[in-house]
Design a protein around this motif. Structure first.
Motif, PDB file in Angstrom:
ATOM      1  N   ILE A  23     -17.403   3.054 -38.180  1.00  0.00           N
ATOM      2  CA  ILE A  23     -16.259   3.756 -38.761  1.00  0.00           C
ATOM      3  C   ILE A  23     -15.036   3.461 -37.894  1.00  0.00           C
ATOM      4  O   ILE A  23     -15.110   3.553 -36.668  1.00  0.00           O
ATOM      5  N   LEU A  24     -13.923   3.121 -38.531  1.00  0.00           N
ATOM      6  CA  LEU A  24     -12.686   2.890 -37.779  1.00  0.00           C
ATOM      7  C   LEU A  24     -12.112   4.240 -37.347  1.00  0.00           C
ATOM      8  O   LEU A  24     -11.852   5.101 -38.178  1.00  0.00           O
ATOM      9  N   LEU A  25     -11.941   4.395 -36.026  1.00  0.00           N
ATOM     10  CA  LEU A  25     -11.437   5.649 -35.479  1.00  0.00           C
ATOM     11  C   LEU A  25     -10.277   5.396 -34.529  1.00  0.00           C
ATOM     12  O   LEU A  25     -10.170   4.327 -33.925  1.00  0.00           O
ATOM     13  N   ALA A  26      -9.449   6.415 -34.403  1.00  0.00           N
ATOM     14  CA  ALA A  26      -8.303   6.370 -33.489  1.00  0.00           C
ATOM     15  C   ALA A  26      -8.550   7.331 -32.338  1.00  0.00           C
ATOM     16  O   ALA A  26      -8.977   8.472 -32.558  1.00  0.00           O
ATOM     17  N   ALA A  27      -8.290   6.872 -31.132  1.00  0.00           N
ATOM     18  CA  ALA A  27      -8.376   7.730 -29.945  1.00  0.00           C
ATOM     19  C   ALA A  27      -7.036   8.414 -29.774  1.00  0.00           C
ATOM     20  O   ALA A  27      -5.980   7.775 -29.828  1.00  0.00           O
ATOM     21  N   HIS A  28      -7.096   9.731 -29.584  1.00  0.00           N
ATOM     22  CA  HIS A  28      -5.889  10.533 -29.371  1.00  0.00           C
ATOM     23  C   HIS A  28      -5.922  11.122 -27.975  1.00  0.00           C
ATOM     24  O   HIS A  28      -6.966  11.542 -27.494  1.00  0.00           O
ATOM     25  N   ARG A  29      -4.756  11.168 -27.359  1.00  0.00           N
ATOM     26  CA  ARG A  29      -4.666  11.832 -26.056  1.00  0.00           C
ATOM     27  C   ARG A  29      -3.824  13.088 -26.215  1.00  0.00           C
ATOM     28  O   ARG A  29      -3.085  13.239 -27.178  1.00  0.00           O
ATOM     29  N   GLY A  30      -4.002  14.007 -25.293  1.00  0.00           N
ATOM     30  CA  GLY A  30      -3.219  15.226 -25.317  1.00  0.00           C
ATOM     31  C   GLY A  30      -3.867  16.377 -26.061  1.00  0.00           C
ATOM     32  O   GLY A  30      -3.333  17.476 -26.079  1.00  0.00           O
ATOM     33  N   LEU A  31      -5.018  16.139 -26.693  1.00  0.00           N
ATOM     34  CA  LEU A  31      -5.693  17.193 -27.439  1.00  0.00           C
ATOM     35  C   LEU A  31      -6.759  17.905 -26.610  1.00  0.00           C
ATOM     36  O   LEU A  31      -7.105  19.044 -26.892  1.00  0.00           O
ATOM     37  N   LEU A  32      -7.293  17.206 -25.613  1.00  0.00           N
ATOM     38  CA  LEU A  32      -8.376  17.754 -24.786  1.00  0.00           C
ATOM     39  C   LEU A  32      -7.937  17.832 -23.330  1.00  0.00           C
ATOM     40  O   LEU A  32      -7.073  17.071 -22.891  1.00  0.00           O
ATOM     41  N   PRO A  33      -8.557  18.712 -22.555  1.00  0.00           N
ATOM     42  CA  PRO A  33      -8.207  18.822 -21.129  1.00  0.00           C
ATOM     43  C   PRO A  33      -8.551  17.557 -20.342  1.00  0.00           C
ATOM     44  O   PRO A  33      -9.395  16.759 -20.759  1.00  0.00           O
ATOM     45  N   ASN A  34      -7.909  17.415 -19.222  1.00  0.00           N
ATOM     46  CA  ASN A  34      -8.182  16.335 -18.257  1.00  0.00           C
ATOM     47  C   ASN A  34      -8.030  14.937 -18.841  1.00  0.00           C
ATOM     48  O   ASN A  34      -8.705  14.007 -18.417  1.00  0.00           O
ATOM     49  N   GLY A  35      -7.171  14.778 -19.814  1.00  0.00           N
ATOM     50  CA  GLY A  35      -6.911  13.448 -20.373  1.00  0.00           C
ATOM     51  C   GLY A  35      -8.060  12.865 -21.169  1.00  0.00           C
ATOM     52  O   GLY A  35      -8.082  11.662 -21.435  1.00  0.00           O
ATOM     53  N   THR A  37     -10.439  11.695 -24.203  1.00  0.00           N
ATOM     54  CA  THR A  37     -10.130  11.084 -25.490  1.00  0.00           C
ATOM     55  C   THR A  37     -10.774  11.872 -26.620  1.00  0.00           C
ATOM     56  O   THR A  37     -11.917  12.295 -26.530  1.00  0.00           O
ATOM     57  N   PHE A  38     -10.019  12.059 -27.705  1.00  0.00           N
ATOM     58  CA  PHE A  38     -10.517  12.694 -28.921  1.00  0.00           C
ATOM     59  C   PHE A  38     -10.511  11.645 -30.024  1.00  0.00           C
ATOM     60  O   PHE A  38      -9.475  11.052 -30.319  1.00  0.00           O
ATOM     61  N   TRP A  39     -11.682  11.389 -30.639  1.00  0.00           N
ATOM     62  CA  TRP A  39     -11.819  10.376 -31.675  1.00  0.00           C
ATOM     63  C   TRP A  39     -11.739  11.007 -33.052  1.00  0.00           C
ATOM     64  O   TRP A  39     -12.451  11.963 -33.352  1.00  0.00           O
ATOM     65  N   ALA A 130     -23.498   9.787 -28.789  1.00  0.00           N
ATOM     66  CA  ALA A 130     -23.552   9.690 -27.325  1.00  0.00           C
ATOM     67  C   ALA A 130     -22.354  10.354 -26.650  1.00  0.00           C
ATOM     68  O   ALA A 130     -22.377  10.589 -25.446  1.00  0.00           O
ATOM     69  N   LEU A 131     -21.307  10.654 -27.415  1.00  0.00           N
ATOM     70  CA  LEU A 131     -20.109  11.285 -26.854  1.00  0.00           C
ATOM     71  C   LEU A 131     -20.278  12.804 -26.834  1.00  0.00           C
ATOM     72  O   LEU A 131     -20.987  13.367 -27.677  1.00  0.00           O
ATOM     73  N   PRO A 132     -19.579  13.485 -25.926  1.00  0.00           N
ATOM     74  CA  PRO A 132     -19.592  14.951 -25.985  1.00  0.00           C
ATOM     75  C   PRO A 132     -19.035  15.407 -27.338  1.00  0.00           C
ATOM     76  O   PRO A 132     -18.026  14.857 -27.807  1.00  0.00           O
ATOM     77  N   PRO A 133     -19.661  16.385 -27.995  1.00  0.00           N
ATOM     78  CA  PRO A 133     -19.196  16.806 -29.322  1.00  0.00           C
ATOM     79  C   PRO A 133     -17.714  17.154 -29.380  1.00  0.00           C
ATOM     80  O   PRO A 133     -17.049  16.862 -30.383  1.00  0.00           O
ATOM     81  N   ALA A 134     -17.165  17.735 -28.333  1.00  0.00           N
ATOM     82  CA  ALA A 134     -15.750  18.114 -28.335  1.00  0.00           C
ATOM     83  C   ALA A 134     -14.825  16.895 -28.395  1.00  0.00           C
ATOM     84  O   ALA A 134     -13.645  17.035 -28.709  1.00  0.00           O
ATOM     85  N   HIS A 135     -15.344  15.701 -28.126  1.00  0.00           N
ATOM     86  CA  HIS A 135     -14.532  14.480 -28.123  1.00  0.00           C
ATOM     87  C   HIS A 135     -14.523  13.796 -29.489  1.00  0.00           C
ATOM     88  O   HIS A 135     -13.879  12.760 -29.654  1.00  0.00           O
ATOM     89  N   VAL A 136     -15.253  14.373 -30.452  1.00  0.00           N
ATOM     90  CA  VAL A 136     -15.412  13.772 -31.776  1.00  0.00           C
ATOM     91  C   VAL A 136     -14.949  14.778 -32.832  1.00  0.00           C
ATOM     92  O   VAL A 136     -15.283  15.959 -32.761  1.00  0.00           O
ATOM     93  N   PRO A 138     -14.807  17.177 -35.846  1.00  0.00           N
ATOM     94  CA  PRO A 138     -15.946  17.907 -36.420  1.00  0.00           C
ATOM     95  C   PRO A 138     -16.585  17.267 -37.654  1.00  0.00           C
ATOM     96  O   PRO A 138     -17.794  17.386 -37.845  1.00  0.00           O
ATOM     97  N   ILE A 139     -15.816  16.571 -38.488  1.00  0.00           N
ATOM     98  CA  ILE A 139     -16.428  15.960 -39.670  1.00  0.00           C
ATOM     99  C   ILE A 139     -17.331  14.782 -39.312  1.00  0.00           C
ATOM    100  O   ILE A 139     -18.097  14.312 -40.148  1.00  0.00           O
ATOM    101  N   LEU A 140     -17.246  14.306 -38.061  1.00  0.00           N
ATOM    102  CA  LEU A 140     -18.031  13.151 -37.628  1.00  0.00           C
ATOM    103  C   LEU A 140     -19.198  13.525 -36.711  1.00  0.00           C
ATOM    104  O   LEU A 140     -19.968  12.661 -36.323  1.00  0.00           O
ATOM    105  N   ARG A 141     -19.315  14.786 -36.379  1.00  0.00           N
ATOM    106  CA  ARG A 141     -20.365  15.215 -35.453  1.00  0.00           C
ATOM    107  C   ARG A 141     -21.724  15.222 -36.154  1.00  0.00           C
ATOM    108  O   ARG A 141     -21.851  15.689 -37.279  1.00  0.00           O
ATOM    109  N   GLY A 142     -22.708  14.690 -35.463  1.00  0.00           N
ATOM    110  CA  GLY A 142     -24.078  14.729 -35.973  1.00  0.00           C
ATOM    111  C   GLY A 142     -24.399  13.686 -37.022  1.00  0.00           C
ATOM    112  O   GLY A 142     -25.454  13.762 -37.659  1.00  0.00           O
ATOM    113  N   LEU A 143     -23.535  12.698 -37.221  1.00  0.00           N
ATOM    114  CA  LEU A 143     -23.835  11.645 -38.192  1.00  0.00           C
ATOM    115  C   LEU A 143     -25.028  10.828 -37.719  1.00  0.00           C
ATOM    116  O   LEU A 143     -25.103  10.442 -36.549  1.00  0.00           O
TER     117      LEU A 143
END
Length: 158
Positions: A23-35, A37-39, A130-136, A138-143
């Motif tokens: 799946i094509l995903l974009a990494a976002h910064r600024g959404l999670l603590p300590n820099g 990445t949120f996909w 393999a990523l921490p759930p908070a970094h993904v 919610p619609i993509l968690r557990g696929l």
């Protein structure tokens, strides 16, 4: 970075583009603590005067450089955290050119040195698991398969 969105209700559109089991995903910064990445699927804000599908075509072009066709609506996600609130609507998308390579674009709402987007990547369900759930998103968690992304979901906050 997210200050312009504080205290506003945003309607966002996102596109799910699957190619060769990823799946094509974009990494976002600024959404999670300590820099961290949120996909999330590429997408962004719905502007006055556009249809939802027109907004997604524009956002996909801005963020990935790809021209896409928008298909069926798949997911509805309500996001609320602190001063941020959004309703996100995700659609199936297909690339106009299946051989085109996505390239990281920009968000015109942010200055060049304050972009939220930091990377584009094709990620498989195994890589997402393999990523921490908070970094993904919610619609993509557990696929377990890319087929799972095409099962419509409504995720509302309680």
């Amino acid at each position: 970075m997210l200050t312009p969105y504080n205290g506003l209700v945003r309607v966002r559109v996102g596109g799910l583009l699957v190619r060769k089991g990823a799946i094509l995903l974009a990494a976002h910064r600024g959404l999670l603590p300590n820099g961290a990445t949120f996909w999330s699927p590429p997408g962004g804000g719905w502007a006055f005067g556009e249809s939802l599908k027109q907004a997604l075509v524009r956002e996909f072009q801005e963020e990935t450089g790809l021209a896409v066709r928008v298909g069926r609506q798949l997911h509805l996600h309500e996001f609320r955290r602190d001063a941020l609130q959004a309703l996100e609507i995700f659609f199936e998308v297909t690339a106009e050119d299946d051989t085109a390579t996505p390239r990281l674009g920009h968000d015109p709402e942010h200055s060049p040195d304050n972009q939220l987007l930091s990377e584009l990547a094709w990620l498989t369900p195994r890589q997402l698991l393999a990523l921490p759930p908070a970094h993904v998103h919610p619609i993509l968690r557990g696929l377990l398969s890319t087929d799972d992304v095409f099962v419509p979901q409504v995720l509302l906050s309680t």
